[in-house]
Design a protein around this motif. Structure first.
Motif, PDB file in Angstrom:
ATOM      1  N   UNK A   1     -37.098  51.721 104.729  1.00 25.32           N
ATOM      2  CA  UNK A   1     -36.324  50.486 104.840  1.00 25.32           C
ATOM      3  C   UNK A   1     -36.071  50.117 106.297  1.00 25.32           C
ATOM      4  N   UNK A   2     -35.847  51.134 107.141  1.00 17.33           N
ATOM      5  CA  UNK A   2     -35.562  50.906 108.561  1.00 17.33           C
ATOM      6  C   UNK A   2     -36.833  50.733 109.397  1.00 17.33           C
ATOM      7  N   UNK A   3     -38.005  50.908 108.773  1.00 20.96           N
ATOM      8  CA  UNK A   3     -39.250  50.805 109.525  1.00 20.96           C
ATOM      9  C   UNK A   3     -39.631  52.075 110.237  1.00 20.96           C
TER      10      UNK A   3
ATOM     11  N   UNK B   1     -33.399  59.756 101.674  1.00 18.87           N
ATOM     12  CA  UNK B   1     -33.661  59.741 103.120  1.00 18.87           C
ATOM     13  C   UNK B   1     -34.997  59.059 103.420  1.00 18.87           C
ATOM     14  N   UNK B   2     -36.028  59.382 102.656  1.00 19.94           N
ATOM     15  CA  UNK B   2     -37.342  58.797 102.935  1.00 19.94           C
ATOM     16  C   UNK B   2     -37.381  57.305 102.618  1.00 19.94           C
TER      17      UNK B   2
ATOM     18  N   UNK C   1     -29.423  63.197 109.733  1.00 18.43           N
ATOM     19  CA  UNK C   1     -28.256  62.721 110.472  1.00 18.43           C
ATOM     20  C   UNK C   1     -28.570  61.450 111.258  1.00 18.43           C
ATOM     21  N   UNK C   2     -29.675  61.452 111.956  1.00 24.46           N
ATOM     22  CA  UNK C   2     -29.982  60.332 112.846  1.00 24.46           C
ATOM     23  C   UNK C   2     -30.470  59.111 112.085  1.00 24.46           C
ATOM     24  N   UNK C   3     -31.144  59.312 110.978  1.00 25.31           N
ATOM     25  CA  UNK C   3     -31.514  58.167 110.147  1.00 25.31           C
ATOM     26  C   UNK C   3     -30.274  57.512 109.542  1.00 25.31           C
ATOM     27  N   UNK C   4     -29.334  58.327 109.100  1.00 20.03           N
ATOM     28  CA  UNK C   4     -28.096  57.772 108.551  1.00 20.03           C
ATOM     29  C   UNK C   4     -27.325  57.010 109.619  1.00 20.03           C
ATOM     30  N   UNK C   5     -27.228  57.583 110.827  1.00 17.61           N
ATOM     31  CA  UNK C   5     -26.557  56.873 111.918  1.00 17.61           C
ATOM     32  C   UNK C   5     -27.219  55.524 112.176  1.00 17.61           C
TER      33      UNK C   5
ATOM     34  N   UNK D   1     -24.956  63.359 105.290  1.00 16.09           N
ATOM     35  CA  UNK D   1     -26.242  64.059 105.419  1.00 16.09           C
ATOM     36  C   UNK D   1     -26.400  65.198 104.414  1.00 16.09           C
ATOM     37  N   UNK D   2     -25.285  65.764 103.960  1.00 12.18           N
ATOM     38  CA  UNK D   2     -25.350  66.863 102.996  1.00 12.18           C
ATOM     39  C   UNK D   2     -25.390  66.369 101.549  1.00 12.18           C
ATOM     40  N   UNK D   3     -25.061  65.109 101.342  1.00 13.53           N
ATOM     41  CA  UNK D   3     -24.858  64.607  99.980  1.00 13.53           C
ATOM     42  C   UNK D   3     -26.067  63.873  99.402  1.00 13.53           C
ATOM     43  N   UNK D   4     -26.941  63.359 100.264  1.00  8.56           N
ATOM     44  CA  UNK D   4     -28.033  62.519  99.769  1.00  8.56           C
ATOM     45  C   UNK D   4     -29.307  63.337  99.572  1.00  8.56           C
ATOM     46  N   UNK D   5     -30.198  62.829  98.739  1.00  9.67           N
ATOM     47  CA  UNK D   5     -31.438  63.533  98.412  1.00  9.67           C
ATOM     48  C   UNK D   5     -32.526  63.242  99.437  1.00  9.67           C
TER      49      UNK D   5
END
Length: 237
Positions: free
Chosen positions: A122-124, A116-117, A82-86, A108-112
């Motif tokens: 990508x976000x560091x 996420x990793x 959730x927080x990575x997506x935000x 958050x329920x739809x991605x693998x």
């Protein structure tokens, strides 16, 4: 036989239970769980029984609901998602911080796990989301900053805003309009008479200003004291 992954409802429940206790020691009750999820008490009772049968929560009649070790691990994985997506929505797609919660709830329920990793890389590999909530690491460890609600601080207390509750999007929009953001320097000046607002000095030298904060606003801001030490790492709580 391969076990099926948990349903999105189960993931939502353990995430809400964890989030409720993340910044306080008091456990969540079934009634509070129903309020947070916007469902009937009867629905919560049924789901809590299911969670208990799956070994994700401990619960006795008329008592609070607490996560087991397995429940915490599942909750941390969902909180991380959730927080990575935000964070991705704000940093990469230009979303405002009051817009991201509902989007993240869907995604958050739809991605693998792989997605996420790769997003984290990508976000560091950020350690906090746009509201200052800690992002659990892939191994389940969490870096919790030593912070306290602004509404609970003594007069003269100084520090930096390290977390802003995202429960109320309208409050986030108000804070954005008032230019009150994460890492802002703050000093608690005291309350105005007769139950008045909390007076807080915001900003450092050259740009400091005094603002009056209503109780609801002060309770949504968490301050990391200048005298506090760095946060400690916890695995699985």
């Amino acid at each position: 036989m391969k076990t099926s992954p948990p349903s999105s409802s189960i993931e939502d429940y353990v995430k809400v239970i964890y989030s409720f206790t993340e910044w306080q020691d008091k456990p969540i009750t079934s009634t509070q769980l129903a309020q947070r999820l916007g469902v009937a008490n009867s629905s919560v009772s049924e789901m809590v029984r299911k969670l208990k049968d799956q070994g994700l929560v401990d619960h006795k009649p008329y008592s609070a609901v607490t996560l087991t070790g397995d429940g915490v691990r599942l909750a941390l994985s969902m909180v991380r998602r959730h927080r990575l997506i935000e964070t991705f929505l704000v940093q990469e797609l230009g979303y405002r911080w009051d817009e991201v919660h509902d989007e993240a709830e869907l995604l958050e329920h739809a991605v693998s796990d792989t997605f996420i990793e790769r997003m984290a890389a990508k976000l560091g590999n950020p350690v906090r989301d746009p509201h200052g909530d800690p992002i659990p690491a892939a191994d389940g460890s969490v870096l919790m900053p030593p912070a306290h609600r602004m509404s609970e601080l003594d007069d003269g207390h100084t520090g930096r805003i390290t977390r802003i509750s995202d429960e109320n999007p309208e409050l986030l929009r108000y804070l954005a309009a008032e230019q009150i953001d994460l890492d802002a320097e703050v000093e608690v000046r005291g309350r105005k008479p007769f139950g008045g607002p909390l007076v807080v000095r915001i900003g450092g030298r050259g740009g400091a200003r005094e603002v009056d904060l209503a109780d609801e606003v002060a309770a949504a801001l968490w301050v990391h004291s200048d005298a506090a030490h760095a946060g400690c790492s916890m695995a699985g709580r």
